[in-house]
Design a protein around this motif. Structure first.
Motif, mmCIF file in Angstrom:
data_model
loop_
_atom_site.group_PDB
_atom_site.id
_atom_site.type_symbol
_atom_site.label_atom_id
_atom_site.label_comp_id
_atom_site.label_asym_id
_atom_site.label_seq_id
_atom_site.Cartn_x
_atom_site.Cartn_y
_atom_site.Cartn_z
ATOM 1 N N HIS A 1 0.835 -1.206 0.000
ATOM 2 C CA HIS A 1 0.000 0.000 0.000
ATOM 3 C C HIS A 1 0.871 1.257 0.000
ATOM 4 O O HIS A 1 0.622 2.206 -0.762
ATOM 5 C CB HIS A 1 -0.911 -0.038 1.230
ATOM 6 N N ARG A 2 1.914 1.275 0.832
ATOM 7 C CA ARG A 2 2.819 2.433 0.874
ATOM 8 C C ARG A 2 3.536 2.614 -0.454
ATOM 9 O O ARG A 2 3.700 3.742 -0.946
ATOM 10 C CB ARG A 2 3.842 2.263 2.005
ATOM 11 N N ALA A 3 3.973 1.509 -1.046
ATOM 12 C CA ALA A 3 4.717 1.593 -2.303
ATOM 13 C C ALA A 3 3.841 2.149 -3.425
ATOM 14 O O ALA A 3 4.283 2.999 -4.213
ATOM 15 C CB ALA A 3 5.256 0.214 -2.680
ATOM 16 N N ALA A 4 2.599 1.684 -3.519
ATOM 17 C CA ALA A 4 1.697 2.177 -4.563
ATOM 18 C C ALA A 4 1.437 3.667 -4.392
ATOM 19 O O ALA A 4 1.417 4.431 -5.370
ATOM 20 C CB ALA A 4 0.389 1.390 -4.535
ATOM 21 N N ARG A 5 1.252 4.097 -3.151
ATOM 22 C CA ARG A 5 1.024 5.521 -2.893
ATOM 23 C C ARG A 5 2.252 6.353 -3.255
ATOM 24 O O ARG A 5 2.127 7.463 -3.786
ATOM 25 C CB ARG A 5 0.658 5.734 -1.428
ATOM 26 N N GLU A 6 3.444 5.839 -2.979
ATOM 27 C CA GLU A 6 4.662 6.582 -3.289
ATOM 28 C C GLU A 6 4.845 6.728 -4.798
ATOM 29 O O GLU A 6 5.229 7.801 -5.294
ATOM 30 C CB GLU A 6 5.869 5.878 -2.677
ATOM 31 N N ILE A 7 4.586 5.665 -5.542
ATOM 32 C CA ILE A 7 4.680 5.750 -7.006
ATOM 33 C C ILE A 7 3.666 6.765 -7.530
ATOM 34 O O ILE A 7 3.972 7.585 -8.402
ATOM 35 C CB ILE A 7 4.445 4.366 -7.635
ATOM 36 N N ASN A 8 2.470 6.721 -6.981
ATOM 37 C CA ASN A 8 1.436 7.674 -7.380
ATOM 38 C C ASN A 8 1.874 9.108 -7.080
ATOM 39 O O ASN A 8 1.657 10.025 -7.879
ATOM 40 C CB ASN A 8 0.140 7.347 -6.644
ATOM 41 N N ARG A 9 2.508 9.309 -5.918
ATOM 42 C CA ARG A 9 2.968 10.650 -5.545
ATOM 43 C C ARG A 9 3.998 11.169 -6.544
ATOM 44 O O ARG A 9 3.956 12.334 -6.956
ATOM 45 C CB ARG A 9 3.575 10.618 -4.136
ATOM 46 N N ARG A 10 4.934 10.306 -6.957
ATOM 47 C CA ARG A 10 5.952 10.720 -7.922
ATOM 48 C C ARG A 10 5.315 11.110 -9.257
ATOM 49 O O ARG A 10 5.724 12.093 -9.894
ATOM 50 C CB ARG A 10 6.953 9.587 -8.149
ATOM 51 N N MET A 11 4.335 10.333 -9.680
ATOM 52 C CA MET A 11 3.653 10.649 -10.936
ATOM 53 C C MET A 11 2.930 11.988 -10.829
ATOM 54 O O MET A 11 3.009 12.827 -11.733
ATOM 55 C CB MET A 11 2.659 9.537 -11.279
ATOM 56 N N ALA A 12 2.230 12.195 -9.714
ATOM 57 C CA ALA A 12 1.449 13.420 -9.547
ATOM 58 C C ALA A 12 2.345 14.653 -9.505
ATOM 59 O O ALA A 12 1.984 15.715 -10.031
ATOM 60 C CB ALA A 12 0.606 13.329 -8.279
#
Length: 432
Positions: free
Chosen positions: A314-325
């Motif tokens: 869950h943390r990893a998916a959120r971090e990847i999403n943050r980088r994209m955003a």
């Protein structure tokens, strides 16, 4: 049916459509109608969903693009495209009924014309005053459309229709071929690029509906996570509950409800009567419609206490999403955002379910009148982001054997982006 028979089958079907179109052509009347009188757009519409200024801007943008392409008129038949250009809906059942198609013709140099079975459905919600009715439910209104197009006296004889990527015409293929046959002086060309360029950039009025859709979706999902899921429920029970809560929170309908479970068939639109089990990670990927506009994004929960592996994924998916955003801003290409997603997945030590997803699939997409619209965060989509574009960032990963999908919806602003989905990011733990 064997795949070897597909080409022959498709060819036979196309020949059948052409035969049908010739038969239809023989029934059409020969006389050329008199030029149509110029109808004047209405200044007010009591139950309009958009301002008159908003609709005027849409028509002006469309005509500028038509002028660039040398197109005299657009013939709009797809359900959402019709809604966009009419500012309202003429269907009594949206995609659930294929009778009574409605058509909007937008000429380059005059106000639009609507062809529909009953103008009483839309009289109070559209500014278009030139509405032509037909009444036959068993036969497509070819002659009405022919008369309208001939009566416009088009100068260059080029008519744009919805033939390209991510477009669906709202009339039968045979009906379209019949129009082409009976109007040999007109050249029908693909205008998908015009429709996409118009709809890809949202106005303030469109964004207001999308924001409300995100708020409704958030409230409904947090309610179901709070106390709406209990032991003994099935996947179908969860989906039905989510749909009910979306309506209770102010949505007009749901776009879809996908359950993100690491189980075969969990994304089916007809969820299984399969019981939920303790220990699962459950994602509810859903969206409310508010009027014509919707969103599409998930949030995650565990049935029981979350394991360390589930928390890491869950943390990893959120971090990847943050980088994209963080990279979303005017001038950036969708393909650039895709590269950031792939780099983030590799940095996290995660994988995707199928390697081909890294090339042919996407990690986000446009949203608005449909849950998926152009542009796409795909390595081959080089669309340049500009203010008003609404799209999601959507990394789906597998880490330590746990699958997790994350998604947020954003609008590109003059100096960056605004996140439209403000629902909590925590991994909810449901007592189960």
């Amino acid at each position: 049916m064997s795949w070897r028979r597909w080409p022959r089958t498709w060819a036979s079907a196309l020949r059948g459509c052409r035969v049908a179109s010739r038969r239809t052509r023989s029934r059409l009347e020969a006389p050329t109608p008199r030029p149509r009188r110029q109808a004047v757009m209405l200044d007010t519409a009591e139950y309009a969903l958009f301002s008159r200024e908003e609709m005027d801007r849409r028509y002006a943008r469309a005509r500028a693009l038509m002028e660039e392409r040398g197109i005299d008129a657009l013939v709009i038949t797809g359900e959402e495209n019709f809604q966009y250009f009419a500012g309202t809906c003429a269907s009594i059942a949206l995609h659930h009924s294929l009778t009574r198609p409605s058509v909007l013709v937008l000429p380059l140099d005059r106000d639009p014309v609507i062809i529909t079975q009953s103008k009483i459905y839309i009289l109070m919600s559209t500014y278009v005053s030139d509405i032509v009715e037909y009444f036959d439910v068993l036969q497509f209104p070819h002659q009405v459309i022919v008369d309208v197009l001939k009566g416009l006296s088009l100068k260059r004889s080029r008519v744009g229709v919805e033939l390209g990527q991510e477009q669906r015409m709202g009339i039968p293929v045979g009906a379209y071929l019949a129009l082409v046959d009976v109007l040999p002086t007109l050249s029908f060309v693909d205008a998908a690029d015009i429709v996409i360029r118009l709809r890809i950039v949202k106005s303030r009025e469109e964004l207001a509906y999308i924001r409300r859709a995100a708020e409704v979706t958030s409230r409904a999902r947090q309610r179901i996570f709070d106390d709406g899921i209990v032991p003994g429920m099935t996947e179908r029970d969860v989906a039905r509950t989510m749909r009910r809560l979306i309506l209770e929170e102010g949505g007009d309908r749901t776009s879809f409800v996908h359950l993100q479970l690491d189980l075969p068939g969990s994304k089916n639109q007809f969820p299984y009567e399969r019981p939920l089990t303790r220990g699962m990670m459950l994602g509810i990927d859903a969206g409310a419609y508010v009027r014509m506009y919707t969103v599409d994004y998930p949030r995650m929960a565990t049935l029981g206490e979350a394991s360390e592996a589930q928390k890491r994924a869950h943390r990893a998916a959120r971090e990847i999403n943050r980088r994209m955003a963080e990279a979303l801003r005017p001038g950036v290409k969708c393909s650039d955002i895709h590269r950031i997603a792939v780099a983030g997945i590799e940095a996290a030590g995660a994988t995707v379910d199928r390697p081909e997803k890294l090339v042919g699939s996407r990690f986000g997409h446009g949203q608005g009148m449909l849950i998926t619209e152009p542009p796409n965060i795909n390595p081959r989509d080089h669309t340049v982001l500009e203010p008003g574009v609404v799209l999601s960032t959507e990394p789906g990963i597998r880490l330590d054997g746990v699958y997790c999908l994350w998604e947020d919806v954003h609008v590109i602003t003059e100096d960056g982006h605004e996140q439209l989905t403000t629902e909590t990011e925590e991994l909810r733990e449901i007592a189960f």
